[in-house]
Design a protein around this motif. Sequence first.
Motif, short mmCIF file in Angstrom:
data_model
loop_
_atom_site.label_atom_id
_atom_site.label_comp_id
_atom_site.label_asym_id
_atom_site.label_seq_id
_atom_site.Cartn_x
_atom_site.Cartn_y
_atom_site.Cartn_z
N THR A 179 -89.26 5.18 -52.22
CA THR A 179 -90.17 3.59 -51.78
C THR A 179 -89.63 2.99 -50.78
OG1 THR A 179 -90.47 3.33 -53.74
CG2 THR A 179 -90.95 1.13 -52.13
N GLN A 180 -91.22 2.89 -49.66
CA GLN A 180 -90.18 2.45 -48.04
C GLN A 180 -91.95 1.56 -47.56
OE1 GLN A 180 -87.52 5.51 -46.11
NE2 GLN A 180 -88.94 4.88 -45.22
N GLY A 181 -91.83 0.22 -47.11
CA GLY A 181 -93.08 -0.79 -46.41
C GLY A 181 -93.24 -0.88 -47.82
N GLY A 182 -93.08 -1.17 -48.76
CA GLY A 182 -94.20 -0.84 -49.35
C GLY A 182 -95.21 0.05 -50.15
N GLN A 183 -95.01 0.75 -49.81
CA GLN A 183 -95.37 2.61 -50.85
C GLN A 183 -94.39 3.69 -51.05
OE1 GLN A 183 -99.08 3.15 -49.54
NE2 GLN A 183 -98.83 0.60 -48.98
N SER A 184 -95.30 3.99 -51.98
CA SER A 184 -94.54 5.19 -52.81
C SER A 184 -94.67 6.95 -52.21
CB SER A 184 -94.35 5.09 -53.92
OG SER A 184 -94.08 3.79 -54.44
N TYR A 185 -93.60 7.34 -52.02
CA TYR A 185 -93.68 8.56 -51.48
C TYR A 185 -93.01 10.11 -52.31
CZ TYR A 185 -94.98 6.18 -47.46
OH TYR A 185 -95.56 5.04 -46.93
N THR A 186 -93.44 11.62 -52.88
CA THR A 186 -92.51 12.33 -53.38
C THR A 186 -91.73 12.52 -52.95
OG1 THR A 186 -93.78 12.56 -54.93
CG2 THR A 186 -92.69 14.36 -55.20
N ALA A 187 -90.62 13.11 -53.04
CA ALA A 187 -89.40 13.57 -52.31
C ALA A 187 -88.97 14.40 -53.70
CB ALA A 187 -88.01 12.90 -52.03
N THR A 188 -88.73 15.41 -52.74
CA THR A 188 -87.47 16.83 -53.80
C THR A 188 -86.57 17.39 -52.83
OG1 THR A 188 -89.93 17.93 -54.11
CG2 THR A 188 -87.61 18.94 -54.41
N ILE A 189 -85.54 17.22 -53.86
CA ILE A 189 -83.69 17.66 -53.64
C ILE A 189 -83.71 18.89 -53.87
CG2 ILE A 189 -82.97 16.50 -55.40
CD1 ILE A 189 -80.26 15.38 -53.35
N THR A 190 -83.61 19.79 -53.00
CA THR A 190 -82.88 21.00 -53.64
C THR A 190 -81.16 21.44 -53.05
OG1 THR A 190 -85.18 21.30 -53.14
CG2 THR A 190 -83.25 23.38 -52.81
N PRO A 191 -80.84 20.94 -54.08
CA PRO A 191 -79.09 21.91 -54.19
C PRO A 191 -78.89 23.29 -53.84
CG PRO A 191 -79.71 22.26 -56.67
CD PRO A 191 -80.84 21.55 -55.84
N LYS A 192 -77.99 23.88 -52.71
CA LYS A 192 -77.26 25.10 -51.53
C LYS A 192 -76.01 25.82 -52.67
CE LYS A 192 -81.62 25.05 -48.18
NZ LYS A 192 -81.27 25.00 -47.02
N PRO A 193 -76.08 26.10 -52.69
CA PRO A 193 -74.84 26.89 -52.40
C PRO A 193 -73.82 27.34 -51.59
CG PRO A 193 -76.24 28.62 -52.69
CD PRO A 193 -76.58 27.76 -52.82
N LEU A 194 -72.55 26.51 -51.71
CA LEU A 194 -71.22 26.26 -50.20
C LEU A 194 -70.13 26.61 -50.55
CD1 LEU A 194 -71.82 25.00 -47.43
CD2 LEU A 194 -70.58 22.89 -48.24
N PRO A 195 -70.51 27.99 -50.58
CA PRO A 195 -68.76 28.33 -50.76
C PRO A 195 -67.49 28.54 -50.01
CG PRO A 195 -70.30 30.36 -50.61
CD PRO A 195 -71.42 28.72 -50.59
#
Length: 256
Positions: A179-195
């Motif tokens: 939520t920014q500026g009173g508006q809602s937006y869809t976001a995606t968080i994607t995990p990645k391996p980090l060895p």
Amino acid sequence: MSQHLRRTALAACGAAALLGLTSCSSGAANSSAAPASASAPAASASSSGASSATPIPGPAAGTDGLPTGTKLNGMLLPATDVPQKLRLDPSSPKTTGDAFNPPTSPSAAPASQVCNMLNGAGWINASGIGYASFAQNDYMDDAQDMFAQELDAFRGNDAATAMANLKQAITKCHTFTITQGGQSYTATITPKPLPGVGDEALEAVITSPSFTGGSTLVAARVGNIVATTYDNDQNNTGTAGVALTKALVKNVPATH
């Protein structure tokens, strides 16, 4: 687009306050002074007047071998190691100084807040695990590109628990609402391996079709210390954050 995928440090701090953490690494007025809650309450006496009650651990309990916030601050990357376009936000440096936060019980992040807590500086607070000491600062430019770095020292096995909790939070928040500026937006968080970074590490990338660029989150544990970074870039997904975190981890001595 004119809007930017970025949660302010203050917003992350407000979410941390919901956890009841003893200090906030993302905006609380806790620079070099000891935490306000540094003195634990005295144990109450038994009804017979004998001192048989179990003492409440003081702030230094379980901190043998842990660095203070002052020492952690000296391990943070200097400005010369951060991209030249970014400048230190003068209000961002925070540390527990030469004192330690008192021990706290784990407090799960509220389900309604945890995803937004991941999207900003101080995102380690989404783990719900209180730290003994910490240090952090943020670098920004006028376009709101941002690199935030933080080091937290934990008692006992809390550092490993914090990492596990962050992994769970990232998995649960695969798709969430910003939520920014009173508006809602869809976001995606994607995990990645980090060895090969510290004792264990994780990487995650936040993107949204409604925003330019994206953000990369990295957490790496070295013994009882967890390094977390947040790299937001309007032109890419904050890919520089991985290399910067690897450099930060090299500054951290193993503590067990």
